[in-house]
Design a protein around this motif. Structure first.
Motif, PDB file in Angstrom:
ATOM      1  N   LEU A  71       0.820  -1.215   0.000  1.00 53.26           N
ATOM      2  CA  LEU A  71       0.000   0.000   0.000  1.00 53.26           C
ATOM      3  C   LEU A  71       0.856   1.268   0.000  1.00 53.26           C
ATOM      4  N   GLU A  72       2.062   1.165   0.552  1.00 53.53           N
ATOM      5  CA  GLU A  72       2.974   2.314   0.483  1.00 53.53           C
ATOM      6  C   GLU A  72       3.337   2.600  -0.972  1.00 53.53           C
ATOM      7  N   LEU A  73       3.649   1.538  -1.706  1.00 52.71           N
ATOM      8  CA  LEU A  73       3.996   1.720  -3.114  1.00 52.71           C
ATOM      9  C   LEU A  73       2.778   2.144  -3.919  1.00 52.71           C
ATOM     10  N   GLU A  79      -0.279   8.653  -6.428  1.00 50.46           N
ATOM     11  CA  GLU A  79      -0.301   9.954  -5.766  1.00 50.46           C
ATOM     12  C   GLU A  79      -0.836  11.054  -6.673  1.00 50.46           C
ATOM     13  N   ALA A  80      -0.417  11.068  -7.907  1.00 50.01           N
ATOM     14  CA  ALA A  80      -0.831  12.124  -8.829  1.00 50.01           C
ATOM     15  C   ALA A  80      -2.300  12.005  -9.212  1.00 50.01           C
ATOM     16  N   ILE A  96      -0.310  11.471   3.589  1.00 47.00           N
ATOM     17  CA  ILE A  96       0.731  11.673   4.596  1.00 47.00           C
ATOM     18  C   ILE A  96       0.464  10.802   5.814  1.00 47.00           C
ATOM     19  N   LEU A  97      -0.792  10.738   6.222  1.00 44.95           N
ATOM     20  CA  LEU A  97      -1.156   9.924   7.375  1.00 44.95           C
ATOM     21  C   LEU A  97      -0.839   8.453   7.127  1.00 44.95           C
ATOM     22  N   MET A  98      -1.184   7.942   5.933  1.00 46.69           N
ATOM     23  CA  MET A  98      -0.907   6.540   5.609  1.00 46.69           C
ATOM     24  C   MET A  98       0.595   6.266   5.624  1.00 46.69           C
ATOM     25  N   GLU A 103       5.301   3.880   8.141  1.00 45.65           N
ATOM     26  CA  GLU A 103       6.676   4.124   8.563  1.00 45.65           C
ATOM     27  C   GLU A 103       6.844   3.801  10.042  1.00 45.65           C
ATOM     28  N   THR A 104       5.903   4.238  10.856  1.00 42.68           N
ATOM     29  CA  THR A 104       5.959   3.972  12.291  1.00 42.68           C
ATOM     30  C   THR A 104       5.851   2.479  12.568  1.00 42.68           C
TER      31      THR A 104
END
Length: 139
Positions: A71-73, A79-80, A96-98, A103-104
């Protein structure tokens, strides 16, 4: 030293820039990443450019090799295409939240849950993070 890439960062989507950065950090070629991930090199190269739509399968294969959640990728790849926030919006966008959540979780060495949490558990976690009811006054 891997062969010099012929892809320029300015021609790349956020996902493409992330892939180029990964290649540089790992000191590997795009061909090697293609081999490791099982994604054909032309498809991997194509996924780097602006305006492309990599398949979820491609993103899952890359994520596994790159040590990321797919899901990060996906967020980087699309994104666009996500509707832009109004100019007066602050940095609380879903994107940004995701990224911060993943990351955390990665830093804490937490795995993605196997079962989707209930709405009650999600609500409790959000309240603990500082979210408030819409009708509450902001301090």
């Amino acid at each position: 030293m891997p062969a010099r890439l012929q892809i320029k960062a300015e021609d790349c989507s956020p996902l493409g820039r992330f892939i180029l950065q990964y290649l540089e950090e790992q000191g590997i070629s795009m061909n090697r990443l293609a081999d490791l991930s099982g994604v054909p090199q032309p498809r991997l190269r194509g996924a780097c450019f602006k305006g492309t739509c990599p398949t979820p399968e491609t993103l899952r294969k890359l994520a596994r090799v790159m040590g990321k959640h797919h899901l990060e990728l996906y967020t980087l790849a699309y994104e666009a295409r996500i509707e832009k926030l109004p100019e007066d919006a602050d940095d609380t966008s879903l994107d940004i939240l995701m990224r911060d959540l993943f990351e955390t979780a990665r830093e804490l060495r937490l795995a993605v849950p196997k079962v989707r949490p209930s709405k009650a558990k999600i609500r409790k976690a959000l309240l603990e993070l500082g979210f408030s009811e819409e009708n509450d006054e902001c301090a």
